[in-house]
Design a protein around this motif. Structure first.
Motif, short mmCIF file in Angstrom:
data_model
loop_
_atom_site.label_atom_id
_atom_site.label_comp_id
_atom_site.label_asym_id
_atom_site.label_seq_id
_atom_site.Cartn_x
_atom_site.Cartn_y
_atom_site.Cartn_z
N GLY A 1 0.82 -1.21 0.00
CA GLY A 1 0.00 0.00 0.00
C GLY A 1 0.85 1.25 0.00
N GLU A 2 1.91 1.26 0.81
CA GLU A 2 2.82 2.40 0.87
C GLU A 2 3.60 2.53 -0.43
OE1 GLU A 2 3.63 2.08 5.69
OE2 GLU A 2 4.83 0.90 4.29
N PHE A 3 4.02 1.40 -0.98
CA PHE A 3 4.75 1.39 -2.25
C PHE A 3 3.89 1.97 -3.36
CE2 PHE A 3 6.07 -0.49 -6.22
CZ PHE A 3 7.43 -0.71 -6.13
N ASP A 4 2.65 1.49 -3.48
CA ASP A 4 1.77 1.93 -4.57
C ASP A 4 1.42 3.41 -4.47
OD1 ASP A 4 1.75 -0.59 -5.68
OD2 ASP A 4 -0.12 -1.20 -4.71
N ARG A 5 1.28 3.91 -3.25
CA ARG A 5 0.96 5.34 -3.10
C ARG A 5 2.06 6.22 -3.67
NH1 ARG A 5 -1.72 3.70 1.62
NH2 ARG A 5 0.13 3.85 2.92
N ALA A 6 3.31 5.74 -3.57
CA ALA A 6 4.43 6.54 -4.08
C ALA A 6 4.54 6.44 -5.60
CB ALA A 6 5.73 6.07 -3.44
N THR A 7 4.33 5.26 -6.16
CA THR A 7 4.50 5.10 -7.61
C THR A 7 3.30 5.59 -8.41
OG1 THR A 7 3.67 2.82 -7.58
CG2 THR A 7 6.04 3.14 -7.27
N GLN A 8 2.11 5.51 -7.84
CA GLN A 8 0.92 5.89 -8.60
C GLN A 8 0.88 7.39 -8.90
OE1 GLN A 8 -2.50 4.83 -6.27
NE2 GLN A 8 -2.37 6.62 -4.94
N GLN A 9 1.62 8.18 -8.13
CA GLN A 9 1.69 9.61 -8.41
C GLN A 9 2.31 9.89 -9.78
OE1 GLN A 9 3.51 11.87 -5.21
NE2 GLN A 9 2.81 10.39 -3.69
N HIS A 10 3.06 8.92 -10.28
CA HIS A 10 3.73 9.06 -11.58
C HIS A 10 3.10 8.16 -12.65
CE1 HIS A 10 6.87 11.21 -9.36
NE2 HIS A 10 6.83 10.22 -8.48
N GLY A 11 1.97 7.55 -12.33
CA GLY A 11 1.31 6.66 -13.28
C GLY A 11 2.10 5.39 -13.53
N LEU A 12 2.87 4.96 -12.53
CA LEU A 12 3.74 3.79 -12.68
C LEU A 12 3.38 2.72 -11.65
CD1 LEU A 12 7.12 5.72 -13.05
CD2 LEU A 12 5.82 4.64 -14.89
N ALA A 13 3.68 1.48 -11.99
CA ALA A 13 3.36 0.38 -11.09
C ALA A 13 4.21 -0.84 -11.42
CB ALA A 13 1.87 0.02 -11.19
N VAL A 14 4.20 -1.80 -10.51
CA VAL A 14 4.81 -3.10 -10.72
C VAL A 14 3.89 -4.11 -10.05
CG1 VAL A 14 6.21 -3.21 -8.62
CG2 VAL A 14 7.03 -4.32 -10.70
N THR A 15 4.01 -5.37 -10.41
CA THR A 15 3.16 -6.39 -9.79
C THR A 15 3.39 -6.41 -8.29
OG1 THR A 15 3.31 -7.72 -11.80
CG2 THR A 15 2.54 -8.82 -9.79
N GLY A 16 2.33 -6.17 -7.53
CA GLY A 16 2.43 -6.12 -6.08
C GLY A 16 1.42 -7.03 -5.42
#
Length: 256
Positions: free
Chosen positions: A99-114
């Motif tokens: 959840g913490e990881f996704d909050r940081a990456t989603q600001q840039h429209g980026l993701a990885v399988t989590g």
């Protein structure tokens, strides 16, 4: 570093895991904020002949992130995260949850399988392979690793990547947490489209056979952009669960 022993008022809360059926009592919990502190904790374990477990998110169903009478290295204080939107990479501390990881990456429209559960730890999930909603499009979490920083059992701080300690790097792709204490992960990120559609479908338990067969065909025919999961569980009395469906249900989930 904070040492938490059974006489500490925070002991019971700190040793608690996601699976409440696991109730073990380590001799000491070392809450580590840096690789150096991890090395110090491992030295303490060697000197006192203590079994070692490593705890991040604490989601191991089997309770592998704790023990009885040993030392637990708790890396949850390591929550640093740095996103490079140009290179589409991220370096994440070993104590982060997804959840913490996704909050940081989603600001840039980026993701990885989590993890499918937001409170799952990045560390254990990745070191175990990492099956999640985006795996059909981007592979498992471990498939997206660029490098891992970890502390070995002897207390050495090493980096594993394709070019540095490559055999160790290979072992960290699903080999579990047996090769050291991971303190930092660098991942390759991917563009996530401007919109994501997610859904939850509930079916009566007696329809499980029919639903499972239909799901299998849908999964076979679906494009890589669609991630799915099928779970048979006991539905809780939540607002989103119809009253007549509380109990055992076949549950299908889809992510597009």
């Amino acid at each position: 570093m904070e040492w938490i022993r059974p006489d500490n008022p925070d002991y019971d809360e700190t040793r608690k895991l996601f699976n409440a059926m696991i109730d073990r009592r380590p001799a000491v919990i070392a809450r580590c904020s840096s690789p150096g502190e991890v090395a110090e904790a491992l030295k303490h374990a060697r000197n006192h002949n203590l079994e070692v477990a490593v705890r991040s998110g604490g989601h191991s169903v089997a309770g592998m992130s704790t023990n009885d009478g040993g030392l637990v290295i708790d890396v949850r204080p390591m929550k640093s995260i740095s996103v490079d939107p140009e290179a589409k990479t991220v370096t994440a501390g070993g104590g982060l949850t997804w959840g913490e990881f996704d909050r940081a990456t989603q600001q840039h429209g980026l993701a990885v399988t989590g993890g499918r559960a937001s409170t799952t730890g990045v560390s254990g999930f990745t070191l175990g392979g990492g099956s999640g909603w985006l795996e059909r499009a981007y592979g498992f979490a471990c498939d997206n690793l660029i490098s891992v920083d970890l502390v070995t059992a002897s207390g050495d701080l090493v980096t594993a990547s394709e070019h540095e300690n490559p055999e160790l790097f290979w072992a960290l792709h699903g080999g579990g947490g047996n090769f050291g204490v991971a303190t930092s992960f660098t991942f390759q990120l991917h563009d996530l489209g401007p919109s994501v559609t997610a859904g939850l479908m509930l079916f009566p338990g007696e329809a499980a056979t029919e639903v499972t067969r239909a799901y299998r065909q849908v999964a076979l025919d679906a494009p890589d952009q669609v991630g799915t999961a099928l779970v048979y569980l006991t539905a809780p009395p939540e607002e989103f669960v119809p009253e007549d469906m509380v109990g055992k249900l076949a549950v299908g989930m889809a992510y597009l």
